[in-house]
Write a protein that holds these residues in place. Structure first.
Motif, PDB file in Angstrom:
ATOM      1  N   ARG A  11      16.964  40.214  24.322  1.00 30.53           N
ATOM      2  CA  ARG A  11      15.829  40.251  23.405  1.00 30.53           C
ATOM      3  C   ARG A  11      15.128  38.902  23.469  1.00 30.53           C
ATOM      4  O   ARG A  11      15.783  37.856  23.476  1.00 30.53           O
ATOM      5  N   THR A  12      13.789  38.918  23.519  1.00 30.74           N
ATOM      6  CA  THR A  12      13.026  37.690  23.658  1.00 30.74           C
ATOM      7  C   THR A  12      11.626  37.876  23.076  1.00 30.74           C
ATOM      8  O   THR A  12      11.191  39.011  22.856  1.00 30.74           O
ATOM      9  N   THR A  13      10.934  36.778  22.868  1.00 30.45           N
ATOM     10  CA  THR A  13       9.530  36.832  22.441  1.00 30.45           C
ATOM     11  C   THR A  13       8.581  36.757  23.634  1.00 30.45           C
ATOM     12  O   THR A  13       7.371  36.844  23.459  1.00 30.45           O
ATOM     13  N   ASP A  14       9.118  36.609  24.833  1.00 33.91           N
ATOM     14  CA  ASP A  14       8.308  36.481  26.050  1.00 33.91           C
ATOM     15  C   ASP A  14       8.371  37.783  26.850  1.00 33.91           C
ATOM     16  O   ASP A  14       9.403  38.096  27.446  1.00 33.91           O
ATOM     17  N   PRO A  15       7.271  38.548  26.899  1.00 35.11           N
ATOM     18  CA  PRO A  15       7.303  39.817  27.615  1.00 35.11           C
ATOM     19  C   PRO A  15       7.542  39.666  29.113  1.00 35.11           C
ATOM     20  O   PRO A  15       8.163  40.522  29.734  1.00 35.11           O
ATOM     21  N   VAL A  16       7.070  38.577  29.693  1.00 34.99           N
ATOM     22  CA  VAL A  16       7.271  38.359  31.133  1.00 34.99           C
ATOM     23  C   VAL A  16       8.747  38.101  31.427  1.00 34.99           C
ATOM     24  O   VAL A  16       9.299  38.609  32.403  1.00 34.99           O
ATOM     25  N   GLU A  17       9.404  37.335  30.565  1.00 31.18           N
ATOM     26  CA  GLU A  17      10.842  37.106  30.715  1.00 31.18           C
ATOM     27  C   GLU A  17      11.610  38.421  30.556  1.00 31.18           C
ATOM     28  O   GLU A  17      12.531  38.717  31.318  1.00 31.18           O
ATOM     29  N   ALA A  18      11.239  39.216  29.556  1.00 29.52           N
ATOM     30  CA  ALA A  18      11.908  40.504  29.347  1.00 29.52           C
ATOM     31  C   ALA A  18      11.748  41.393  30.573  1.00 29.52           C
ATOM     32  O   ALA A  18      12.710  42.037  31.020  1.00 29.52           O
ATOM     33  N   TYR A  19      10.551  41.409  31.135  1.00 24.76           N
ATOM     34  CA  TYR A  19      10.308  42.203  32.347  1.00 24.76           C
ATOM     35  C   TYR A  19      11.189  41.700  33.492  1.00 24.76           C
ATOM     36  O   TYR A  19      11.793  42.500  34.220  1.00 24.76           O
ATOM     37  N   ALA A  20      11.280  40.384  33.658  1.00 25.34           N
ATOM     38  CA  ALA A  20      12.096  39.820  34.733  1.00 25.34           C
ATOM     39  C   ALA A  20      13.565  40.213  34.570  1.00 25.34           C
ATOM     40  O   ALA A  20      14.234  40.561  35.556  1.00 25.34           O
ATOM     41  N   ARG A  21      14.079  40.182  33.345  1.00 22.88           N
ATOM     42  CA  ARG A  21      15.481  40.580  33.104  1.00 22.88           C
ATOM     43  C   ARG A  21      15.678  42.069  33.405  1.00 22.88           C
ATOM     44  O   ARG A  21      16.692  42.462  33.977  1.00 22.88           O
ATOM     45  N   ALA A  22      14.706  42.873  33.014  1.00 23.49           N
ATOM     46  CA  ALA A  22      14.797  44.309  33.301  1.00 23.49           C
ATOM     47  C   ALA A  22      14.820  44.550  34.810  1.00 23.49           C
ATOM     48  O   ALA A  22      15.590  45.380  35.303  1.00 23.49           O
ATOM     49  N   ARG A  23      13.999  43.828  35.545  1.00 19.77           N
ATOM     50  CA  ARG A  23      13.970  43.989  37.003  1.00 19.77           C
ATOM     51  C   ARG A  23      15.297  43.541  37.634  1.00 19.77           C
ATOM     52  O   ARG A  23      15.738  44.143  38.609  1.00 19.77           O
ATOM     53  N   LEU A  24      15.917  42.494  37.080  1.00 18.55           N
ATOM     54  CA  LEU A  24      17.236  42.094  37.575  1.00 18.55           C
ATOM     55  C   LEU A  24      18.237  43.230  37.409  1.00 18.55           C
ATOM     56  O   LEU A  24      19.034  43.516  38.309  1.00 18.55           O
ATOM     57  N   LEU A  25      18.190  43.879  36.251  1.00 22.48           N
ATOM     58  CA  LEU A  25      19.082  45.020  36.016  1.00 22.48           C
ATOM     59  C   LEU A  25      18.778  46.157  36.989  1.00 22.48           C
ATOM     60  O   LEU A  25      19.703  46.801  37.495  1.00 22.48           O
ATOM     61  N   CYS A  26      17.508  46.406  37.245  1.00 20.27           N
ATOM     62  CA  CYS A  26      17.145  47.459  38.207  1.00 20.27           C
ATOM     63  C   CYS A  26      17.772  47.189  39.568  1.00 20.27           C
ATOM     64  O   CYS A  26      18.164  48.116  40.282  1.00 20.27           O
ATOM     65  N   GLY A  27      17.873  45.908  39.927  1.00 15.03           N
ATOM     66  CA  GLY A  27      18.492  45.545  41.194  1.00 15.03           C
ATOM     67  C   GLY A  27      19.979  45.856  41.248  1.00 15.03           C
ATOM     68  O   GLY A  27      20.566  45.898  42.333  1.00 15.03           O
TER      69      GLY A  27
END
Length: 198
Positions: A11-27
């Motif tokens: 959980r974060t206040t930065d949407p770009v960081e949240a997107y990056a973490r989600a993409r790491l999980l997708c990997g």
């Protein structure tokens, strides 16, 4: 992702960081499906204009049902968001926006940047690897990653502007061990109780 069990893992206040973490999980998915689901609640004309420019063929509908005052029949949303005037759109917002057949890798990052203050979601479906030594097996009907913007709920029914949450989805019965391992792989942890996936 059907009626999966979803675990909040970042959980974060930065949407770009949240997107990056989600993409790491997708990997970490053994297999990721080729289509992505996106959706949002668009509360301003500017929100609608941004989404119409990004994904002009998406589906738009009223967030709240409107009825004919005489017959009581439900009034369909028929405006073309690409050509409607600002005044016409202002009379219709908030609108629900959804695209369930977006090719993966085409516009997810742009979607995240285009979302306004309303709740929104990006969902990637796939298959987690089997981990027989840990008693954890893939569930292709339920496995996936979800980024929820401006909400701290998987179903994003509650708007919390500026809070962005990443979820891992697993079997319909849950798999807390897998959720913990996936969270740790991106430097996170399971942040609360599991939720029913959407």
């Amino acid at each position: 992702m059907g009626n999966s069990v979803a675990y909040p893992v970042h959980r974060t206040t930065d949407p770009v960081e949240a997107y990056a973490r989600a993409r790491l999980l997708c990997g970490l998915l053994e297999r990721r499906y080729e289509r992505v689901r996106v959706g949002a609640e668009l509360s301003t004309v500017a929100d609608v204009r941004r989404m119409a420019a990004l994904l002009p063929d998406a589906v738009y509908d009223r967030t709240q049902v409107r009825e004919d005052p005489v017959t009581g029949a439900i009034l369909p949303f028929e405006a073309d968001v690409r050509t409607a005037t600002d005044a016409e759109l202002a009379a219709e917002v908030p609108l629900d926006f959804s695209c369930t057949d977006l090719p993966a890798g085409v516009a997810e990052e742009e979607f995240v940047r285009a979302v306004g203050a309303g709740p929104a979601s990006v969902g990637w479906e796939g298959r987690w690897p089997d981990e027989p030594e840990l008693g954890s097996y893939a569930s292709p009907k339920y496995d996936g990653v979800q980024l929820v913007l401006n909400s701290d709920e998987c179903e994003w029914s509650r708007q919390v502007s500026g809070v962005h949450t990443v979820y891992v989805h697993v079997t319909s019965l849950g798999d807390p061990g897998r959720a913990e391992r996936l969270a740790a792989a991106i430097g996170g942890s399971v942040l609360g109780e599991p939720e029913r996936g959407c």
